[in-house]
Design an enzyme around this catalytic site. Sequence first.
Site, PDB file in Angstrom:
ATOM      1  N   GLY A  44      -0.165  11.410   0.743  1.00 47.30           N
ATOM      2  CA  GLY A  44       0.435  11.822  -0.536  1.00 47.30           C
ATOM      3  C   GLY A  44       0.850  13.280  -0.558  1.00 47.30           C
ATOM      4  O   GLY A  44       1.719  13.714   0.195  1.00 47.30           O
ATOM      5  N   GLU A  98      -0.685  -0.093  -3.411  1.00 43.08           N
ATOM      6  CA  GLU A  98       0.571  -0.681  -2.939  1.00 43.08           C
ATOM      7  C   GLU A  98       0.891  -1.894  -3.798  1.00 43.08           C
ATOM      8  O   GLU A  98       0.004  -2.470  -4.423  1.00 43.08           O
ATOM      9  CB  GLU A  98       0.409  -1.129  -1.480  1.00 43.08           C
ATOM     10  CG  GLU A  98       0.094  -0.009  -0.513  1.00 43.08           C
ATOM     11  CD  GLU A  98       1.167   1.063  -0.496  1.00 43.08           C
ATOM     12  OE1 GLU A  98       2.332   0.742  -0.280  1.00 43.08           O
ATOM     13  OE2 GLU A  98       0.826   2.242  -0.718  1.00 43.08           O
ATOM     14  N   LYS A 141      -0.775   4.834   8.493  1.00 41.91           N
ATOM     15  CA  LYS A 141      -0.783   6.305   8.480  1.00 41.91           C
ATOM     16  C   LYS A 141      -1.429   6.863   9.751  1.00 41.91           C
ATOM     17  O   LYS A 141      -0.990   7.883  10.281  1.00 41.91           O
ATOM     18  CB  LYS A 141      -1.525   6.800   7.229  1.00 41.91           C
ATOM     19  CG  LYS A 141      -0.790   6.418   5.943  1.00 41.91           C
ATOM     20  CD  LYS A 141      -1.687   6.603   4.736  1.00 41.91           C
ATOM     21  CE  LYS A 141      -1.009   6.231   3.440  1.00 41.91           C
ATOM     22  NZ  LYS A 141      -1.942   6.123   2.313  1.00 41.91           N
TER      23      LYS A 141
HETATM   24  N1  HSE Z   1      -1.538   2.987  -1.637  1.00 38.57           N
HETATM   25  C1  HSE Z   1      -1.541   4.244  -0.976  1.00 38.57           C
HETATM   26  C2  HSE Z   1      -2.928   4.858  -1.102  1.00 38.57           C
HETATM   27  C3  HSE Z   1      -0.500   5.121  -1.600  1.00 38.57           C
HETATM   28  O1  HSE Z   1      -3.695   4.392  -1.961  1.00 38.57           O
HETATM   29  O2  HSE Z   1      -3.266   5.768  -0.376  1.00 38.57           O
HETATM   30  C4  HSE Z   1      -0.280   6.413  -0.878  1.00 38.57           C
HETATM   31  O3  HSE Z   1       0.168   6.224   0.425  1.00 38.57           O
END
Ligand code: HSE
Length: 428
Positions: free
Chosen positions: A134, A190, A205
């Site tokens: 983020g 998501e 990630k």
């Molecule tokens: N769904 C993802 C999270 C959003 O909760 O980290 C950010 O990448």
Amino acid sequence: MKRINVGIIGLGTIGAGVVKVLRERRQFILQRSGVDVHLVLACDVRRAQAKKLKLPASIFTANPLDVLRHEKIDVVVELIGGHHPAKELILGALKNNKHVVTANKALLATDISEILQVARKYHKQLKFEASVCGGIPIIKALREGLVSNRVDSIFGIINGTSNYLLTKMREESLTFSEALARAKKKGYAERNSRLDIEGIDAAHKLVILCYLLFARLIPLEQVFCEGISDISELDVKYADEMGLVIKPLAIAKKIGDDVEARVHPTLLPKNHMLAAVNGVFNAVMFRGDLVGDMLFYGRGAGQLPTASAVVSDLVDLGREVQDDNSCKLVSIPRVKKVRRMQDIVSRYYLRFLAIDKPGILAKISGILGKHRIGIAQVGQKERRRAKFVPVVMITHHSREKDLWEALADIDRLAIVKGRTVKIRMEDI
Ligand code: HSE
């Protein structure tokens, strides 16, 4: 003053956040950076999104090709997520001579090499700060600030939703589904929340981070992935009694020419810095050979933190549009292969449900011993049912395969009920 003309495709949570920041902070960003980030066109197939955001008709389209073909647009921001049509739109933008900014971790985790090749061919840049953690500028830190360091391991809480769920279950005694409903409402989860809960989003990630650290695209299916849905409040409680906390960790470690890449709930001592990372916060910890230990901490999901990362990519592009630094992203691979999960070495928390009779502990520890697994701590918990009691153990460092074999033997015993719970534990 430099100006960069922007087209956005996808006005969901993040896209709406980017529009908001660009409209409300254009002057502020210009003053701070010398770059005028100008929103030329925004696109979403759902026309209602334009109304919601009060976008004038002149800067809205429902057709993404209008963005790709717009002569004035320098950079296309792809925020629709998923593989298709996101990939085609990204490649189309590059081929149409536009830079690309994306937050699409799922796509990058599988296709980043191919997309970068196309970017290189057309002398365009691909930026993706918002794809990992983020609002934390972790990509920029690894690519720029720490470029002279060899980083051989990374430990991170890189999925905000799963960390939020475990935190709310522990601190506010919410049930799993109550906590998930809240995470969805806050725009953290998501669209398909399985990606969060089962560790897949974190695996995406982790693959991107490994690509930056080790210059190798790890096949997603080789990242061991275990979600948080099997964590019960009993394990949270017992862990707490032993001075431990369960965290949803993503781990990458270079060991010789191998790399371990795994995502799973992990026990950490309560006084560890990552143990204090709660709610939607993410943190990434690693050691650079020059810089030493580093910890990056911040909001890992949510509209404005993620929009902040997207906008930082836009400002960077505005500053260096002549650069071709997408070509410099990958260097010589630093690892050869992904270590098989069965070969990793870890400590483990084990919870058995065993008959409360003399000799039972000896039987279980005998089997563990036969498989070369030493016990560091053991405790029998209060009698919960008529016949079976929870027995909790912490092992010494053991090989995963030895543990699998030992648990298969133990779970077959008539004196043990159900499947043994195991949670890996890290000494970071
Ligand atoms: N769904 C993802 C999270 C959003 O909760 O980290 C950010 O990448």
